[in-house]
Scaffold this active site. Sequence first.
Site, PDB file in Angstrom:
ATOM      1  N   ARG A 195       0.849  -1.196   0.000  1.00 15.87           N
ATOM      2  CA  ARG A 195       0.000   0.000   0.000  1.00 15.87           C
ATOM      3  C   ARG A 195       0.883   1.243   0.000  1.00 15.87           C
ATOM      4  NH1 ARG A 195       0.596   0.348   5.859  1.00 15.87           N
ATOM      5  NH2 ARG A 195       0.243   2.587   5.740  1.00 15.87           N
ATOM      6  N   HIS A 199      10.349   1.390  -2.951  1.00 12.52           N
ATOM      7  CA  HIS A 199      11.694   1.959  -3.010  1.00 12.52           C
ATOM      8  C   HIS A 199      12.676   0.804  -3.241  1.00 12.52           C
ATOM      9  CE1 HIS A 199       9.916   5.711  -1.910  1.00 12.52           C
ATOM     10  NE2 HIS A 199       9.379   5.170  -0.824  1.00 12.52           N
ATOM     11  N   HIS A 202      12.311  -2.458  -1.209  1.00 10.76           N
ATOM     12  CA  HIS A 202      11.202  -3.335  -1.607  1.00 10.76           C
ATOM     13  C   HIS A 202      11.550  -4.100  -2.883  1.00 10.76           C
ATOM     14  CE1 HIS A 202       9.234   0.190   0.379  1.00 10.76           C
ATOM     15  NE2 HIS A 202       8.772  -0.789   1.120  1.00 10.76           N
ATOM     16  N   ARG A 288       7.938  -7.481   7.603  1.00 13.98           N
ATOM     17  CA  ARG A 288       7.839  -6.973   8.960  1.00 13.98           C
ATOM     18  C   ARG A 288       6.549  -6.154   9.093  1.00 13.98           C
ATOM     19  NH1 ARG A 288       8.913  -2.593  11.825  1.00 13.98           N
ATOM     20  NH2 ARG A 288       9.877  -2.886  13.862  1.00 13.98           N
TER      21      ARG A 288
END
Length: 569
Positions: A195, A199, A202, A288
């Site tokens: 959502r 960057h 990711h 996480r």
Amino acid sequence: MSLSNLSPIPELYVSPESAQKLKVEAGDLPSWDLTPRQICDLELLMNGGFNPLKGFLGQADYDSVVETMRLADGTLWPMPITLDVSEEFAAKIEPGQDIALRDQEGVILAILSVSDKWAPNKAREAEKVFGADDLAHPAVNYLHHTAGKVYLGGPVTGIQQPVHYDFRARRDTPNELRAYFRKLGWRRIVAFQTRNPLHRAHQELTFRAAREAQANLLIHPVVGMTKPGDVDHFTRVRCYEAVLDKYPQATTTMSLLNLAMRMAGPREAVWHGIIRRNHGCTHFIVGRDHAGPGKNSQGQDFYGPYDAQELFKQYAGEIGIEMVDFKQMVYVQEKAQYFPVDEVPEGSTVLDISGTELRRRLREGLDIPDWFSFPEVVTELRRTSPPRAHQGFTVFFTGLSGSGKSTIANALMVKLMEMGGRPVTLLDGDVVRKHLSSELGFSKEHRDINIRRIGYVASEITKNGGIAICAPIAPYIATRRAVREMVEAYGAFCEVHVATPIEECERRDRKGLYKLAREGKIKEFTGISDPYEAPEMPELRVDTTGIDVDNCAHQVILKLEQMGLIAGN
Ligand code: PPS
């Protein structure tokens, strides 16, 4: 080794011919106008994204899902998908009846055959599903303050998909994705739910996940409803498009998911897994703090950072999708490379930029380094979140009649226009009452309507990068707070209390109104026969007794500078 079963999944739609007929017949049914969240839920119910659900949950399934994460027949299903309606509407509906479900323009999307109607125990739902009956949780807040008091349940007959005009080529039903994977011969597919803008961390994480699972990658961002305050999906999708080019060719695709998230952490992760299984994926990345709602009202996290991974692990077999769990990825300076936080070589320098820090840098126009993100993504984010000094904002004066609000507001307007750069609109009390609220009087109800109208216009001006200066009396705290919320969705809000005492306002009596109010010729006059609730913590308080207007307007300018709303150069 899990391989995808890519045969079609059941949908709830009738054939196009039947849909045409049903639509005409449904015109006579009682109809419910779906909320944005219900439209998202309905879309995934109808297209099989929420398989095995066949409609909105009835009471037995609801109770069982809330208590045990299972439907009444024992099938794993962690999230109550319910149709909440107002008591007024519910009073007209009895189980056994059909109702037409319409989108916000009135188009009939489906028919609900109502089997159950009940008033849920929302406190219990909050405790069991979200872990606490705490309004700091966005879904709990929604449950208590937005959702209706009564739930209707029953099977759904799908007539047509909700209409989307944006990014149509990137929206796929589960069956469309399954067909796409079949066509490309993809049998192992790892899905990444997100959502947020992507960057480098990711990209690294998703790419590693796909490599570890020896799978292709599906970037599957949520474009329905996410956490309030998130980057809007239009911006995000443009960012994702830029990142897609960074993956090796033919390994990765992206599809948009019209899901309304609940931010329910562990339960949400299990739900996301089931949804991705339905979309033909074999693996699902859980990182996480998956779908974490942030801090509770005591300032603590609602869920532990790896609770979602734990719960997912427990149910992985039943979900029917393999979890690829990941620790947080961080940048190791010496290696110029990303590592999972638990694999960082000893003694090395770890760099990271938190979400809050990123927002600060965007707000203040500061550097965002290349190791953190891709230049295309940063450019896109800067376009939609320009530094504060280029964003719109609202200055909201409040105070008694004759306190000097309009005079200071006028002076402020001229000073801001002299500076230039942004269009300025003055929404003065008297002017608004002439052009926007001419039919309104001064009862509490009418004053509230008046102020909310001002708030709406100010929020639109703010959204579009302008400066709105408002100068009504606005005597009620709650209404001013509502205006603040409306504006702060788009930019800064600066409340200025013009705290000139009533004695001084009455002494000046520039319009002769205090005299008339004292004589009882004007009823409900603020400060005389009607309340004024002074702001407790305005951004600025000024008292015009013995101070000239120029000085007061200058104090506001200094405040705006301090808030970063006026550029130094
Ligand atoms: S409110 O309460 O915010 O909706 O009021 P507002 O729109 O600012 O309108 C206030 C102006 O209307 C005149 N006026 C009254 N004020 C207060 N109470 C009563 N009953 C009333 N009747 C008329 C008054 O001139 C206010 O203008 P300002 O500029 O504040 O003096």
